[in-house]
Enzyme design. Structure first.
Site, PDB file in Angstrom:
ATOM      1  N   ASP A 271       9.095  35.810  20.788  1.00  0.00           N
ATOM      2  CA  ASP A 271      10.095  34.902  20.244  1.00  0.00           C
ATOM      3  C   ASP A 271      10.909  35.867  19.199  1.00  0.00           C
ATOM      4  OD1 ASP A 271      11.849  32.991  19.133  1.00  0.00           O
ATOM      5  OD2 ASP A 271       9.883  31.932  18.239  1.00  0.00           O
ATOM      6  N   LYS A 278      15.314  36.510  14.115  1.00  0.00           N
ATOM      7  CA  LYS A 278      14.343  36.544  13.107  1.00  0.00           C
ATOM      8  C   LYS A 278      14.436  37.730  12.243  1.00  0.00           C
ATOM      9  CE  LYS A 278      10.728  33.621  15.529  1.00  0.00           C
ATOM     10  NZ  LYS A 278      10.452  32.514  14.471  1.00  0.00           N
ATOM     11  N   ARG A 352      11.123  23.773  21.765  1.00  0.00           N
ATOM     12  CA  ARG A 352      11.612  22.347  22.274  1.00  0.00           C
ATOM     13  C   ARG A 352      12.256  22.445  23.447  1.00  0.00           C
ATOM     14  NH1 ARG A 352      14.070  21.339  16.425  1.00  0.00           N
ATOM     15  NH2 ARG A 352      12.260  22.986  16.051  1.00  0.00           N
TER      16      ARG A 352
HETATM   17  N1  BES Z   1       7.959  29.975  17.214  1.00  0.00           N
HETATM   18  C1  BES Z   1       8.323  29.641  16.200  1.00  0.00           C
HETATM   19  C2  BES Z   1       7.382  28.672  15.146  1.00  0.00           C
HETATM   20  C3  BES Z   1       6.425  29.571  14.602  1.00  0.00           C
HETATM   21  C4  BES Z   1       6.771  30.086  13.248  1.00  0.00           C
HETATM   22  C5  BES Z   1       5.182  29.572  15.071  1.00  0.00           C
HETATM   23  C6  BES Z   1       5.637  30.590  12.523  1.00  0.00           C
HETATM   24  C7  BES Z   1       4.190  30.457  14.321  1.00  0.00           C
HETATM   25  C8  BES Z   1       4.596  30.785  12.882  1.00  0.00           C
HETATM   26  C9  BES Z   1       9.483  28.628  16.609  1.00  0.00           C
HETATM   27  O1  BES Z   1      10.091  28.962  17.658  1.00  0.00           O
HETATM   28  C10 BES Z   1      10.573  28.592  15.545  1.00  0.00           C
HETATM   29  O2  BES Z   1      11.043  29.767  15.524  1.00  0.00           O
HETATM   30  N2  BES Z   1      10.788  27.591  14.947  1.00  0.00           N
HETATM   31  C11 BES Z   1      11.771  27.517  13.796  1.00  0.00           C
HETATM   32  C12 BES Z   1      12.677  26.274  14.071  1.00  0.00           C
HETATM   33  C13 BES Z   1      13.960  26.222  13.104  1.00  0.00           C
HETATM   34  C14 BES Z   1      14.911  27.245  13.601  1.00  0.00           C
HETATM   35  C15 BES Z   1      14.351  24.923  13.055  1.00  0.00           C
HETATM   36  C16 BES Z   1      11.033  27.626  12.566  1.00  0.00           C
HETATM   37  O3  BES Z   1       9.963  26.942  12.270  1.00  0.00           O
HETATM   38  O4  BES Z   1      11.508  28.152  11.599  1.00  0.00           O
HETATM   39 ZN    ZN Z   2       8.829  29.865  19.276  1.00  0.00          ZN
HETATM   40 MN    MN Z   3      11.707  30.441  17.487  1.00  0.00          MN
END
Ligand code: BES
Ligand code: ZN
Ligand code: MN
Length: 498
Positions: A271, A278, A352
């Protein structure tokens, strides 16, 4: 590490046992367990306690040699706290310390004669499981991709558990080994680098598990996903060179007519965030964004090995989330398999987007219950840390019962979850001006709005969501996958099979 049961009685005493090492418990204030007393007829253990060489505090250990009234080469004293009625924490800490000590001695077999039947509030099954999981943890190595392998633990390869040789203990041991093997698989997958552990790798592994345990395995390719109209899932894979894989595993151990439990895993093998990229630091850890999928595969390994009498179907949506000229952009609107349109406001909220189509796909199995497992939100790590997985279900009676069942399985397995709400009010935060819903909510409650997003796709069956962002992985010096929530899921399924 190999485990067996060794029962002691008046004919077959612990003193007479030949072994490289016997681990027995001692307590604070110079007290010792019944097993230790039996081995102390020459007074060596009393002397060790008197000398102050071991405190009895949980996790303290002392190795004795030449204990005169024992047939074992060594006696390992293991501190287990205040007294004979051992707390769960003291037992776990003590067992981990014993397993660590076993790793550095010149013996290849040992006996654990710790107070397994005296753990407060716990059955023998629990203690057996704690020993086996701690043993696996102690010898687990992540060196599959190192040219020089980590030194294997020198010492003990075979461990006998000193418990009554009952049918129940034997069954508990077999189940414990299956769960530990499942966790090992989940850990290996989580730790593998993302250039190796691709969607194709997960698909091949699922096929291999199918061969090993007789699961029916089906892999849906991009063309088939297009035909199914999985527009949301496919939008996430747009920027990636790796083909997406949609993996279905079936373990039909129950009656043909029984509705299956369906486990749905998030399998983002890396990801980056996509166009909503990120930040750089620790981005490497986003290889563990497939741990939902990994825990489905680990749980299948466990239930396959124990030949569980239950119908269980695993569904894994696997792809990468990458930026590129073809990647999905913020503002893009896609149509999910169930027809709802989604405005993608942030390409980093991709979990999601793949899960919603997998959850729609799950309808066809007319499931008894669906549990999705996902490293879904960073906000879940903020809310619950690394101790509890986030559990989300609707709030009606049927779902309250399912939530209780999952929470109880977590407590039973020492792999706990904590419940958070799913309520209509949060759906307000997911409104879009241009599509049926947006893929991120307005600020606040990001783990809950993520769960509520998924809820929209689960109205045809009983459903729960586990956010394992905090529990599937540990950061820091000992970083790596934990194997959670394989114990919770397997225990939940075992309880359903009863
Ligand atoms: N895979 C991440 C969530 C995650 C973050 C898992 C840190 C493990 C450790 C997910 O796909 C994500 O990036 N979520 C975002 C959502 C936001 C953009 C609403 C998040 O949690 O920042
Ligand atoms: Zn993710
Ligand atoms: Mn993500």
């Amino acid at each position: 590490m190999d485990f067996s049961i060794k029962a002691f009685d008046t004919k077959n005493t612990i003193q007479a046992a030949k072994s490289g090492c016997i681990a027995v418990a001692v307590f604070e204030n110079k007290k010792m367990s019944a097993q230790a007393k039996a081995l102390d007829q020459g007074g060596e253990i009393t002397a060790a306690l008197k000398s102050g060489d071991i405190s009895g505090k949980p996790g303290s250990t002392l190795m004795l040699r030449n204990v005169t009234k024992s047939g074992a080469e060594r006696i390992l004293l293991v501190g287990m706290g205040a007294d004979e009625q051992v707390s769960e924490k003291a037992f776990s800490t003590g067992v981990a310390a014993a397993m660590k000590a076993f790793g550095s001695i010149g013996a290849n077999d040992a006996i654990i004669a710790l107070p397994m039947e005296n753990v407060k509030g716990r059955e023998l099954d629990w203690a057996i499981r704690a020993c086996v999981i701690a043993g696996h943890e102690a010898v687990f190595r992540t060196d599959a991709q190192k040219s020089k392998k980590d030194p294997a633990p020198a010492g003990v390869q075979r461990v006998a558990l000193a418990v009554p040789n009952t049918a129940q203990a034997k069954a508990a041991l077999a189940q414990a080994q299956a769960i530990a093997n499942g966790m090992d698989l989940t850990k290996e997958l989580g730790n593998l680098s993302p250039n190796v552990c691709t969607p194709t790798y997960l698909a091949n592994l699922a096929r291999k598990l199918g061969g090993d345990y007789g699961f029916e395995v089906e892999i849906l390719e991009r063309k088939q996903l297009e035909a199914l109209k999985m527009g949301s899932f496919l939008s996430v894979t747009n920027g990636s060179e790796q083909p997406p894989k949609f993996i279905v595993l079936k373990h039909m151990g129950g009656k043909a007519k029984d509705a299956p439990v369906v486990l749905v895993g998030k399998g983002i093998t890396f990801d980056t965030g996509g166009i909503s990229i990120k930040p750089g630091p620790n981005m490497d850890e986003m290889k563990y964004d497939m741990c939902g999928a990994g825990s489905v595969l680990g749980t299948f390994r466990a239930i396959g090995e124990m030949n569980l009498k239950l119908n269980v179907i695993g569904v894994i949506a696997a792809c990468e989330n990458m930026p590129s000229g073809r990647a999905t952009k913020p503002g893009d609107i896609v149509t999910s398999m169930n027809g709802l349109t989604i405005e993608i406001l942030n390409t980093d909220a991709e979990g999601r987007l793949i899960l919603c189509d997998a959850l729609t796909y799950a309808e066809r199995f007319k499931p008894a219950a669906v549990i999705d497992i996902a490293t879904l939100t960073g906000a879940c790590v903020i809310a619950l840390g690394n101790h509890n997985s986030g559990l989300f279900t609707r709030g009606d009676d049927v779902h309250n019962a399912l939530a209780e069942e999952i929470l109880a399985a977590g407590r039973q397995a020492s792999d706990t979850a904590w419940r958070l709400p799913v309520e209509e009010a949060y759906n307000e935060q997911l409104k879009s001006n241009f599509a049926d819903l947006a893929n991120i909510g307005t600020p606040g409650g990001a783990s809950v709005t993520a769960a509520c997003f998924l809820e929209n796709f689960t109205r045809k069956y009983t459903w729960a969501h586990l956010d394992i962002a905090g529990t599937a992985w540990k950061s820091g010096a000992a970083k790596g996958a934990t194997g959670r929530p394989v114990p919770l899921l397997t225990t939940f399924l075992m309880n359903r099979a009863k």
